[in-house]
Design a protein around this motif. Structure first.
Motif, PDB file in Angstrom:
ATOM      1  N   ALA A 219      51.845   5.530  51.826  1.00  0.00           N
ATOM      2  CA  ALA A 219      50.827   5.131  50.852  1.00  0.00           C
ATOM      3  C   ALA A 219      50.416   6.313  49.987  1.00  0.00           C
ATOM      4  CB  ALA A 219      49.613   4.552  51.567  1.00  0.00           C
ATOM      5  N   GLY A 220      50.304   7.498  50.596  1.00  0.00           N
ATOM      6  CA  GLY A 220      49.951   8.679  49.829  1.00  0.00           C
ATOM      7  C   GLY A 220      50.961   8.983  48.743  1.00  0.00           C
ATOM      8  N   LYS A 221      52.233   8.894  49.098  1.00  0.00           N
ATOM      9  CA  LYS A 221      53.287   9.150  48.110  1.00  0.00           C
ATOM     10  C   LYS A 221      53.291   8.087  47.021  1.00  0.00           C
ATOM     11  CE  LYS A 221      56.958  11.130  46.375  1.00  0.00           C
ATOM     12  NZ  LYS A 221      56.793  12.390  45.600  1.00  0.00           N
ATOM     13  N   LEU A 222      53.130   6.826  47.402  1.00  0.00           N
ATOM     14  CA  LEU A 222      53.090   5.750  46.413  1.00  0.00           C
ATOM     15  C   LEU A 222      51.925   5.949  45.443  1.00  0.00           C
ATOM     16  CD1 LEU A 222      53.900   2.765  48.798  1.00  0.00           C
ATOM     17  CD2 LEU A 222      55.362   3.553  46.915  1.00  0.00           C
ATOM     18  N   HIS A 223      50.763   6.333  45.967  1.00  0.00           N
ATOM     19  CA  HIS A 223      49.607   6.563  45.104  1.00  0.00           C
ATOM     20  C   HIS A 223      49.859   7.731  44.154  1.00  0.00           C
ATOM     21  CE1 HIS A 223      46.584   4.478  48.055  1.00  0.00           C
ATOM     22  NE2 HIS A 223      47.406   3.640  47.471  1.00  0.00           N
ATOM     23  N   ARG A 224      50.464   8.796  44.674  1.00  0.00           N
ATOM     24  CA  ARG A 224      50.742   9.959  43.811  1.00  0.00           C
ATOM     25  C   ARG A 224      51.736   9.611  42.712  1.00  0.00           C
ATOM     26  NH1 ARG A 224      50.750  12.315  48.923  1.00  0.00           N
ATOM     27  NH2 ARG A 224      53.030  12.589  48.983  1.00  0.00           N
ATOM     28  N   ASP A 225      52.614   8.663  43.007  1.00  0.00           N
ATOM     29  CA  ASP A 225      53.594   8.224  42.010  1.00  0.00           C
ATOM     30  C   ASP A 225      53.020   7.190  41.043  1.00  0.00           C
ATOM     31  OD1 ASP A 225      55.449   9.870  43.164  1.00  0.00           O
ATOM     32  OD2 ASP A 225      56.579   8.279  44.169  1.00  0.00           O
ATOM     33  N   GLY A 226      51.788   6.767  41.272  1.00  0.00           N
ATOM     34  CA  GLY A 226      51.191   5.747  40.412  1.00  0.00           C
ATOM     35  C   GLY A 226      51.670   4.343  40.702  1.00  0.00           C
ATOM     36  N   SER A 227      52.209   4.126  41.895  1.00  0.00           N
ATOM     37  CA  SER A 227      52.738   2.809  42.250  1.00  0.00           C
ATOM     38  C   SER A 227      51.605   1.828  42.549  1.00  0.00           C
ATOM     39  CB  SER A 227      53.643   2.926  43.479  1.00  0.00           C
ATOM     40  OG  SER A 227      53.991   1.639  43.971  1.00  0.00           O
ATOM     41  N   PRO A 228      51.766   0.555  42.156  1.00  0.00           N
ATOM     42  CA  PRO A 228      50.744  -0.449  42.464  1.00  0.00           C
ATOM     43  C   PRO A 228      50.895  -1.044  43.862  1.00  0.00           C
ATOM     44  CG  PRO A 228      52.472  -1.462  41.155  1.00  0.00           C
ATOM     45  CD  PRO A 228      52.838   0.000  41.278  1.00  0.00           C
ATOM     46  N   VAL A 229      51.927  -0.648  44.614  1.00  0.00           N
ATOM     47  CA  VAL A 229      52.161  -1.207  45.948  1.00  0.00           C
ATOM     48  C   VAL A 229      51.025  -0.808  46.882  1.00  0.00           C
ATOM     49  CG1 VAL A 229      53.727  -1.295  47.925  1.00  0.00           C
ATOM     50  CG2 VAL A 229      54.656  -1.152  45.611  1.00  0.00           C
ATOM     51  N   ARG A 230      50.499  -1.789  47.629  1.00  0.00           N
ATOM     52  CA  ARG A 230      49.369  -1.564  48.526  1.00  0.00           C
ATOM     53  C   ARG A 230      49.866  -1.627  49.972  1.00  0.00           C
ATOM     54  NH1 ARG A 230      45.393  -5.873  47.696  1.00  0.00           N
ATOM     55  NH2 ARG A 230      43.687  -4.394  48.032  1.00  0.00           N
ATOM     56  N   ALA A 231      49.349  -0.737  50.814  1.00  0.00           N
ATOM     57  CA  ALA A 231      49.866  -0.593  52.176  1.00  0.00           C
ATOM     58  C   ALA A 231      48.854  -1.100  53.204  1.00  0.00           C
ATOM     59  CB  ALA A 231      50.201   0.874  52.461  1.00  0.00           C
ATOM     60  N   TYR A 232      49.380  -1.834  54.192  1.00  0.00           N
ATOM     61  CA  TYR A 232      48.574  -2.364  55.283  1.00  0.00           C
ATOM     62  C   TYR A 232      49.341  -2.250  56.594  1.00  0.00           C
ATOM     63  CZ  TYR A 232      45.617  -4.849  51.863  1.00  0.00           C
ATOM     64  OH  TYR A 232      44.777  -5.172  50.826  1.00  0.00           O
ATOM     65  N   HIS A 233      48.602  -2.121  57.684  1.00  0.00           N
ATOM     66  CA  HIS A 233      49.193  -2.317  59.005  1.00  0.00           C
ATOM     67  C   HIS A 233      49.470  -3.809  59.152  1.00  0.00           C
ATOM     68  CE1 HIS A 233      49.745  -2.354  63.338  1.00  0.00           C
ATOM     69  NE2 HIS A 233      49.609  -1.034  63.391  1.00  0.00           N
ATOM     70  N   ALA A 234      50.619  -4.150  59.709  1.00  0.00           N
ATOM     71  CA  ALA A 234      50.998  -5.558  59.813  1.00  0.00           C
ATOM     72  C   ALA A 234      49.974  -6.387  60.569  1.00  0.00           C
ATOM     73  CB  ALA A 234      52.371  -5.673  60.476  1.00  0.00           C
ATOM     74  N   ILE A 235      49.314  -5.800  61.561  1.00  0.00           N
ATOM     75  CA  ILE A 235      48.364  -6.578  62.352  1.00  0.00           C
ATOM     76  C   ILE A 235      47.181  -7.025  61.495  1.00  0.00           C
ATOM     77  CG2 ILE A 235      46.916  -4.686  63.204  1.00  0.00           C
ATOM     78  CD1 ILE A 235      48.205  -7.740  65.209  1.00  0.00           C
ATOM     79  N   GLY A 240      44.591 -12.083  59.657  1.00  0.00           N
ATOM     80  CA  GLY A 240      43.877 -12.685  58.543  1.00  0.00           C
ATOM     81  C   GLY A 240      42.964 -11.729  57.811  1.00  0.00           C
ATOM     82  N   MET A 241      43.266 -10.422  57.888  1.00  0.00           N
ATOM     83  CA  MET A 241      42.435  -9.413  57.231  1.00  0.00           C
ATOM     84  C   MET A 241      43.187  -8.704  56.103  1.00  0.00           C
ATOM     85  SD  MET A 241      40.517  -7.905  60.648  1.00  0.00           S
ATOM     86  CE  MET A 241      39.752  -6.532  59.780  1.00  0.00           C
ATOM     87  N   GLY A 242      44.167  -9.386  55.532  1.00  0.00           N
ATOM     88  CA  GLY A 242      44.952  -8.787  54.465  1.00  0.00           C
ATOM     89  C   GLY A 242      44.314  -8.863  53.099  1.00  0.00           C
ATOM     90  N   ASP A 243      43.099  -9.402  53.023  1.00  0.00           N
ATOM     91  CA  ASP A 243      42.407  -9.479  51.739  1.00  0.00           C
ATOM     92  C   ASP A 243      41.414  -8.348  51.550  1.00  0.00           C
ATOM     93  OD1 ASP A 243      40.748 -10.328  53.737  1.00  0.00           O
ATOM     94  OD2 ASP A 243      39.946 -12.059  52.639  1.00  0.00           O
ATOM     95  N   GLY A 244      41.371  -7.421  52.519  1.00  0.00           N
ATOM     96  CA  GLY A 244      40.463  -6.286  52.413  1.00  0.00           C
ATOM     97  C   GLY A 244      41.122  -5.119  51.712  1.00  0.00           C
ATOM     98  N   PRO A 245      40.432  -3.984  51.645  1.00  0.00           N
ATOM     99  CA  PRO A 245      40.984  -2.814  50.968  1.00  0.00           C
ATOM    100  C   PRO A 245      42.226  -2.308  51.664  1.00  0.00           C
ATOM    101  CG  PRO A 245      38.992  -2.241  52.193  1.00  0.00           C
ATOM    102  CD  PRO A 245      39.090  -3.728  52.197  1.00  0.00           C
ATOM    103  N   ALA A 246      43.215  -1.906  50.883  1.00  0.00           N
ATOM    104  CA  ALA A 246      44.450  -1.357  51.425  1.00  0.00           C
ATOM    105  C   ALA A 246      44.211   0.087  51.840  1.00  0.00           C
ATOM    106  CB  ALA A 246      45.571  -1.435  50.385  1.00  0.00           C
ATOM    107  N   ILE A 247      45.188   0.669  52.513  1.00  0.00           N
ATOM    108  CA  ILE A 247      45.093   2.053  52.936  1.00  0.00           C
ATOM    109  C   ILE A 247      44.941   2.960  51.711  1.00  0.00           C
ATOM    110  CG2 ILE A 247      46.393   3.945  54.018  1.00  0.00           C
ATOM    111  CD1 ILE A 247      47.629   1.758  55.845  1.00  0.00           C
ATOM    112  N   GLY A 248      43.927   3.812  51.736  1.00  0.00           N
ATOM    113  CA  GLY A 248      43.644   4.689  50.609  1.00  0.00           C
ATOM    114  C   GLY A 248      42.689   4.108  49.597  1.00  0.00           C
ATOM    115  N   GLU A 249      42.301   2.843  49.766  1.00  0.00           N
ATOM    116  CA  GLU A 249      41.382   2.215  48.818  1.00  0.00           C
ATOM    117  C   GLU A 249      39.933   2.189  49.318  1.00  0.00           C
ATOM    118  OE1 GLU A 249      44.589  -0.981  46.902  1.00  0.00           O
ATOM    119  OE2 GLU A 249      42.873  -1.708  48.068  1.00  0.00           O
ATOM    120  N   GLU A 250      39.714   2.594  50.572  1.00  0.00           N
ATOM    121  CA  GLU A 250      38.373   2.562  51.127  1.00  0.00           C
ATOM    122  C   GLU A 250      37.478   3.528  50.349  1.00  0.00           C
ATOM    123  OE1 GLU A 250      41.108   3.104  52.803  1.00  0.00           O
ATOM    124  OE2 GLU A 250      41.201   1.947  54.647  1.00  0.00           O
TER     125      GLU A 250
END
Length: 251
Positions: A219-235, A240-250
């Motif tokens: 996620a850190g590398k994607l953010h540094r590259d300006g990528s819109p891809v959002r990262a989550y732990h699969a669990i 049912g918690m995939g609508d919250g902030p992604a990693i690095g968005e808190e």
């Protein structure tokens, strides 16, 4: 009848993304488990073990074993920490008549969370929906030490509206490697750069994996590259918690 389960939270989840721990509890409770978070758990000792500091690794392993051994099952939202307990604790206490049987007993009842939900409980998420396309990265320890591969994909297949897209090199290391990324940052950055390019090429909205360390690195590398891809732990998605902030968005 509920099934008692101890949740080993892990250092990174506790300090960096507690919502993974809450997602783990939600999924386990939905699967009929009575979840306990044992007092006295800290680090599993993997960083010390990987750095050659066996004395501190053994001390942390003893503390972890003592905290977890009263419970009939131990579930971990991390392939690397679960792999340390299952595979390396018995090795640490080889020849120790007192601690080896205790380490073996705890190892035998420790499971990575998605493998536990899928293989042990045969549970499937129900009524969970997220309209998105996701790429899945197989973290090294979960894949190679514990055989975690199909289990998260079977669970994610039950999330309505979610589509998994193939990721080139999905089994290739992301470059995190625990202390490796600190000791060899240039090599780590080159590896994660290749991974980020492969993720971007999928066109996926989300990046999923089962280890927070790997996810933070990617996620850190994607953010540094300006990528819109959002990262989550699969669990998180499975619970049912995939609508919250992604990693690095808190905040």
């Amino acid at each position: 009848m509920t099934r008692p389960v101890a949740l080993f939270v892990t250092c990174l989840v506790d300090m960096m993304r507690p919502r993974i721990g809450f997602a783990a509890i939600r999924a386990l409770e939905a699967a009929g488990c009575d979840v306990v978070v044992p007092q006295g758990q800290t680090c599993c000792g993997q960083p010390a073990l990987n750095s050659g500091d066996r004395a501190h690794a053994i001390a942390l392993a003893q503390q972890t074993i003592a905290a977890l051994e009263p419970y009939p099952a131990i579930v971990v939202p991390s392939g690397s920490c679960a792999g340390t307990i299952r595979c390396h604790y018995p090795e640490l206490f080889e020849g120790d008549a007192d601690w080896l049987p205790r380490a073996q007993a705890v190892a035998a009842k420790t499971f990575e969370i998605m493998a536990y939900l899928d293989e042990v409980l045969g549970w499937k998420p129900d009524g969970v929906r997220l309209d998105a396309t996701a790429a899945y990265h197989d973290s090294c320890s979960g894949l190679r030490e514990l055989g975690v591969k199909a289990q998260p994909r079977r669970l994610l297949a039950q999330v309505q509206g979610l589509s998994l897209t193939p990721l080139a090199g999905e089994e290739t290391c992301c470059g995190f490697g625990g202390t490796f990324c600190v000791k060899y940052p240039a090599i780590s950055n080159a590896i994660v750069g290749e991974k980020a390019d492969a993720i971007a090429a999928t066109g996926a909205d989300l990046l999923l994996a089962g280890d927070l360390g790997c996810l933070m690195n990617m996620a850190g590398k994607l953010h540094r590259d300006g990528s819109p891809v959002r990262a989550y732990h699969a669990i998180e998605l499975i619970a049912g918690m995939g609508d919250g902030p992604a990693i690095g968005e808190e905040p």
